[in-house]
Design an enzyme around this catalytic site. Sequence first.
Site, mmCIF file in Angstrom:
data_model
loop_
_atom_site.group_PDB
_atom_site.id
_atom_site.type_symbol
_atom_site.label_atom_id
_atom_site.label_comp_id
_atom_site.label_asym_id
_atom_site.label_seq_id
_atom_site.Cartn_x
_atom_site.Cartn_y
_atom_site.Cartn_z
ATOM 1 N N GLU A 1 65.755 130.128 -43.401
ATOM 2 C CA GLU A 1 65.846 129.707 -41.792
ATOM 3 C C GLU A 1 64.675 131.181 -41.349
ATOM 4 O O GLU A 1 63.752 131.639 -42.075
ATOM 5 C CB GLU A 1 67.020 129.634 -41.542
ATOM 6 C CG GLU A 1 67.754 131.410 -40.935
ATOM 7 C CD GLU A 1 69.131 131.160 -40.185
ATOM 8 O OE1 GLU A 1 69.632 129.849 -40.075
ATOM 9 O OE2 GLU A 1 69.844 131.997 -40.563
ATOM 10 N N ASP B 1 67.295 137.252 -32.336
ATOM 11 C CA ASP B 1 66.670 136.513 -32.915
ATOM 12 C C ASP B 1 64.497 136.466 -32.373
ATOM 13 O O ASP B 1 64.500 135.303 -31.958
ATOM 14 C CB ASP B 1 66.664 134.949 -33.088
ATOM 15 C CG ASP B 1 67.658 134.003 -32.748
ATOM 16 O OD1 ASP B 1 68.525 134.814 -33.950
ATOM 17 O OD2 ASP B 1 68.526 133.326 -32.311
#
Length: 588
Positions: free
Chosen positions: A258, A82
């Site tokens: 997302e 991430d």
Amino acid sequence: MKRNKLNRTIAKPVYTFLLVTFFALLSFSGFGGQKNSVDQNQPGHTPVFTQFVYQGNDEVYNNHPLEEDEFYNPILQGCYPDPSIVRKGDDYFMVHSSFAMFPGVPIFHSKNLVNWTQIGHVLDRKSQLKVQDAGIAAGVYAPAIKYNPNNDTFYMITTQFAGGFGNIVVKTKDPFKGWSDPYKLKFNGIDPSMFFDDDGKAYVVHNDAPDQGKELYNGHRVIKIWNYDVESDQVIAGTDKIIVDGGVDLSEKPIWIEAPHIYKKNDRYYLMCAEGGTGGWHSEVIFVSENPRGPYKPAANNPILSQRYLNPNRANKVDWAGHADLVKGPNGEQYYGVFLGVRPNEKERVNTGRETFILPVDWSGEFPVFENGLIPMEPKLKMPEGVVNNTGEDGFFPNGNFTFTENFSSDKLDYRWIGMRGPREDFISVTSNGLEITPFDTNIKAVAPISSLFQRQMHKKFTATTTVNYKPESENDLAGLACYQSEQFNYVFGITKKNNAYYLLLERTERGKSEIIASTRIDITQPVQLQVKADGDDYRFNFAVNGGNFQNLGGTVSGDILSTNVAGGFTGALIGLYATSANDTQPE
């Protein structure tokens, strides 16, 4: 001179008494070097680790040596998922998810996108990070780092599934000097990011569930935006708005939109998101608007990054690519994107976790496109013009095949050493004999702080070796090496006691159930070397006593339980120096 004068003025019996008392106090208190003068070859009841050596030897790097103008991709190997990146002047800062690891949110610095130095962690104290009762796959997710030029401040916003936090933001004027305590934000959902416009206005975007009663299918999510008050560090109540419903095309039932980020270029606003879930259907998609609050129109050529359509048997496979962030490169013209991806082993298992990759981005047209992001990725990239590759030298983080050696001779440990659910300083101390680990009365299966110092597994083929001096007092005591995917899935290779004998055992824990694969009596009067060797899915645990030849214990075992495929969650395997006073398995 003063001491001699003092000696002459004190009566001899009193002086002798004072000397005896003084040295007795020194002995009792542990000062005067007594602790450090213990013979390191004599094991004690607290385990002492004197060296750790990690060696990576992946074929892909042996088969693809670097030319002078090249660097390796991924730029960060192992569990650094991430990624989010920001630039201020010539400085780049990049952060990553850390889940229940402590400290949390590793932060890296670079001047050129090639050579990276870890400068610490954003969440490095208990007031910022409350993951003491979080499972490994909970805790801190998807941080985003942004810079606000309007107030010269850096922000890191994230979701912390622990400690009653939820979505939080911390800030600093200087990422080298630490971050504020968290400001708790008043909205639900995950994966928040921030955007600071030229006019001084600020916004937060994030993933959330659809409005109540409007969920159309499993995985249906939305992207919301809020106005943000930089004075109170809070979203402004009532300003929330859905700007993406489902994804690029709701009729196709897209899942898990997302990780949103907003960028501004040529007075237009671009919203980039991950879509498809962080697995085999992962991708990156892009939208555009004339206003930061929408409406947003998807690009016709989505996705702009994905590996999902490719031959599953391709060489040097990179998969699951997505969850990206964009930044301008060193020349100020070329864009680059950082993103996560995985490199499965020969059995398609993911033991190294989600790693950080980078690609140049072509933004010469209306929408950005990752260069070669829709074809099989190569293990090497051309460096930005004028950059010299110093990876692995002079404090720069290594990649490719490398050896990391830790002799525990410095009070300041390398930043890549982390604890689980609590600070490493709560259980370690560096002495002249090595690293002491004070065992907690929790074992590796606990959803609680454990006394284990971890490093990430960064290669499919590696060797990790440590030397330990240890004399367990009882059957409850154990210390050694651990390979850890989670509290439910792990291997323990450690020394313990049974009756009046000392044993080395190999324990496998799968879905929380432990079994002893093998055990052997061991001579602990001399230092013991413990070693784990992995070659793809095959792991072997070896030991040597007093510098002798290595012997295997337990044969070749599967690394299946150390993979995301079997264990689930979002982390990669960790290698730990482990101790416990709550051992619950015994050699047969």
